[in-house]
Scaffold this motif. Structure first.
Motif, PDB file in Angstrom:
ATOM      1  N   THR A  17       0.840  -1.190   0.000  1.00 36.41           N
ATOM      2  CA  THR A  17       0.000   0.000   0.000  1.00 36.41           C
ATOM      3  C   THR A  17       0.881   1.247   0.000  1.00 36.41           C
ATOM      4  OG1 THR A  17      -1.703   1.207   1.233  1.00 36.41           O
ATOM      5  CG2 THR A  17      -0.104  -0.023   2.524  1.00 36.41           C
ATOM      6  N   THR A  18       0.290   2.362  -0.416  1.00 37.17           N
ATOM      7  CA  THR A  18       0.993   3.655  -0.380  1.00 37.17           C
ATOM      8  C   THR A  18       0.504   4.524   0.776  1.00 37.17           C
ATOM      9  OG1 THR A  18      -0.625   4.564  -1.956  1.00 37.17           O
ATOM     10  CG2 THR A  18       1.413   3.622  -2.868  1.00 37.17           C
ATOM     11  N   ASP A  19      -0.455   4.034   1.536  1.00 43.33           N
ATOM     12  CA  ASP A  19      -0.984   4.773   2.681  1.00 43.33           C
ATOM     13  C   ASP A  19       0.039   4.760   3.820  1.00 43.33           C
ATOM     14  OD1 ASP A  19      -2.407   5.996   4.648  1.00 43.33           O
ATOM     15  OD2 ASP A  19      -3.968   4.474   4.812  1.00 43.33           O
ATOM     16  N   PRO A  20       0.537   5.936   4.272  1.00 37.22           N
ATOM     17  CA  PRO A  20       1.566   5.981   5.321  1.00 37.22           C
ATOM     18  C   PRO A  20       1.136   5.311   6.627  1.00 37.22           C
ATOM     19  CG  PRO A  20       1.340   8.125   4.266  1.00 37.22           C
ATOM     20  CD  PRO A  20       0.206   7.283   3.775  1.00 37.22           C
ATOM     21  N   VAL A  21      -0.125   5.467   6.994  1.00 36.94           N
ATOM     22  CA  VAL A  21      -0.611   4.849   8.235  1.00 36.94           C
ATOM     23  C   VAL A  21      -0.595   3.334   8.122  1.00 36.94           C
ATOM     24  CG1 VAL A  21      -2.562   4.645   9.821  1.00 36.94           C
ATOM     25  CG2 VAL A  21      -2.034   6.867   8.761  1.00 36.94           C
ATOM     26  N   LEU A  26       1.761  -2.086   9.025  1.00 42.62           N
ATOM     27  CA  LEU A  26       2.388  -3.280   8.452  1.00 42.62           C
ATOM     28  C   LEU A  26       3.812  -3.449   8.953  1.00 42.62           C
ATOM     29  CD1 LEU A  26       1.110  -3.096   4.751  1.00 42.62           C
ATOM     30  CD2 LEU A  26       0.439  -4.743   6.507  1.00 42.62           C
ATOM     31  N   PHE A  27       4.531  -2.340   9.131  1.00 42.72           N
ATOM     32  CA  PHE A  27       5.896  -2.412   9.660  1.00 42.72           C
ATOM     33  C   PHE A  27       5.896  -3.050  11.050  1.00 42.72           C
ATOM     34  CE2 PHE A  27       9.229  -0.591  12.341  1.00 42.72           C
ATOM     35  CZ  PHE A  27      10.353  -0.927  11.622  1.00 42.72           C
ATOM     36  N   VAL A  28       4.988  -2.612  11.905  1.00 43.15           N
ATOM     37  CA  VAL A  28       4.907  -3.159  13.267  1.00 43.15           C
ATOM     38  C   VAL A  28       4.546  -4.645  13.224  1.00 43.15           C
ATOM     39  CG1 VAL A  28       3.688  -3.014  15.470  1.00 43.15           C
ATOM     40  CG2 VAL A  28       4.324  -0.923  14.260  1.00 43.15           C
ATOM     41  N   VAL A  29       3.577  -5.000  12.360  1.00 49.38           N
ATOM     42  CA  VAL A  29       3.145  -6.392  12.258  1.00 49.38           C
ATOM     43  C   VAL A  29       4.275  -7.290  11.774  1.00 49.38           C
ATOM     44  CG1 VAL A  29       1.599  -7.981  11.042  1.00 49.38           C
ATOM     45  CG2 VAL A  29       0.714  -5.822  11.931  1.00 49.38           C
ATOM     46  N   MET A  82      12.027  -2.356   5.249  1.00 47.15           N
ATOM     47  CA  MET A  82      12.601  -1.137   4.667  1.00 47.15           C
ATOM     48  C   MET A  82      11.598  -0.446   3.741  1.00 47.15           C
ATOM     49  SD  MET A  82      15.572  -0.404   5.814  1.00 47.15           S
ATOM     50  CE  MET A  82      16.038   0.771   4.557  1.00 47.15           C
ATOM     51  N   THR A  83      10.890  -1.215   2.931  1.00 47.55           N
ATOM     52  CA  THR A  83       9.930  -0.596   2.009  1.00 47.55           C
ATOM     53  C   THR A  83       8.733  -0.012   2.745  1.00 47.55           C
ATOM     54  OG1 THR A  83       8.894  -2.773   1.668  1.00 47.55           O
ATOM     55  CG2 THR A  83      10.565  -2.087   0.076  1.00 47.55           C
ATOM     56  N   CYS A  84       8.461  -0.505   3.962  1.00 45.53           N
ATOM     57  CA  CYS A  84       7.325   0.016   4.730  1.00 45.53           C
ATOM     58  C   CYS A  84       7.611   1.390   5.325  1.00 45.53           C
ATOM     59  CB  CYS A  84       6.954  -0.955   5.853  1.00 45.53           C
ATOM     60  SG  CYS A  84       6.073  -2.430   5.299  1.00 45.53           S
TER      61      CYS A  84
END
Length: 305
Positions: A17-21, A26-29, A82-84
């Motif tokens: 996704t491109t949504d920052p939130v 997703l980064f945390v998950v 990194m991509t997140c």
């Protein structure tokens, strides 16, 4: 390795996704899943190496499976993280080759290793009195070494064939890693010869181990049915239930993606399935092999004390 078109020097991984939130969530998950993967597989490896009661062929294979899962998850997850959190979603051509090579090699190796583990369970249930002789140290080492060797030889073939194709101008990979199907979609020119190689590797690395596993379990079922007592049948089945769950989850997701005709591919849908066998499955394996295993529980209690 020579590439088909020198104008493509890097690829862009679209991700999820491109949504920052959503990217932060997703980064945390993924960070949590990767942490559990590292802790779970490392702990299982430590228990198998340090407890003499676990010096058996079955735990030798489980230890190698944990090592594979630890390495396998590490090929994908750091780049996903990194991509997140980064605006730069590029991966170099060489980096894409390396990720593709190791991901394919480890996946193929795991297919062979699960087939070797099925044979181990067949011997344990069908010939329990001869188990230690039939599954000697030399044979176990040979089966594991052959799994790695076969996996990475086939990975070398598919990697060379994939990146020898021409990538014209489009370098956007609609996925979170350098996977086979998105790369084939980016390639231009004739792909007939490549499809033949792809089907051959699919047959040798996925279909053949699947047939061996099914054959092993047919013999296992036949042996279990000959056991007269219900308790004896349940005990025999429990020795291979963990392996059966692993095989079902791993092969089910891989066959779903790579054994379908090209007309039915859906990258958005396949991303979710790919996440399962690349990120989630390596985290689940330590739980599958330890939650119902008395010996591993006792070894863990001993280590904690």
């Amino acid at each position: 390795m020579e590439r088909g078109n020198h104008t493509v020097t890097e690829f862009i991984l679209v991700g999820f996704t491109t949504d920052p939130v959503m990217q932060l969530i997703l980064f945390v998950v993924f960070l949590g899943v990767y942490s559990m993967t590292v802790v779970g597989n490392t702990t299982l490896l430590m228990l198998i190496c340090n407890d003499s009661r676990l010096y058996t062929p079955m735990y030798f294979f489980i230890g190698n499976l944990s090592f594979l899962d630890l390495w396998y998850s590490s090929v994908y997850t750091p780049k996903i993280l990194m991509t997140c959190i980064s605006a730069d979603k590029t991966i170099s051509f060489a980096g894409c080759i390396a990720q593709f090579f190791f991901s394919a090699g480890l996946a193929y190796s795991e297919c062979y290793l699960l087939a070797a583990m099925a044979y181990d369970r067949y011997v344990a249930i069908s010939k329990p009195l001869l188990y230690s002789q039939a599954m000697s140290i030399k044979l176990c080492v040979f089966l594991v070494a052959a799994s790695y060797l076969g996996g990475f030889i086939n990975s070398s073939i598919i990697t060379k064939r994939t990146f020898a194709m021409e990538f014209c101008n489009d370098n956007v990979i609609d996925d979170f890693f350098c996977d086979l199907l998105p790369l084939v979609k980016l390639a231009c020119g004739r792909k007939d010869g490549y499809q033949v190689v792809l089907y051959f590797l699919l047959a040798s690395n996925v279909i053949t181990p699947t047939v061996l596993i099914l054959a092993s379990y047919l013999f296992i079922i036949a042996t279990i049915l000959r056991i007269r007592s219900t308790q004896g049948r349940l005990k025999a089945f429990s020795t291979c239930s963990s392996h059966l769950i692993s095989v079902t989850l791993f092969y089910g997701s891989i066959l779903y993606i790579y054994s379908r005709p090209p007309s039915s591919y859906s990258l958005d849908r396949d991303k979710i399935v790919s996440i399962f066998y690349t990120v989630v499955f390596p985290m689940l394996n330590p739980m599958i092999y330890s939650l119902r295993n008395k010996n591993i529980k006792e070894a863990l209690n001993k280590l904690c004390k």
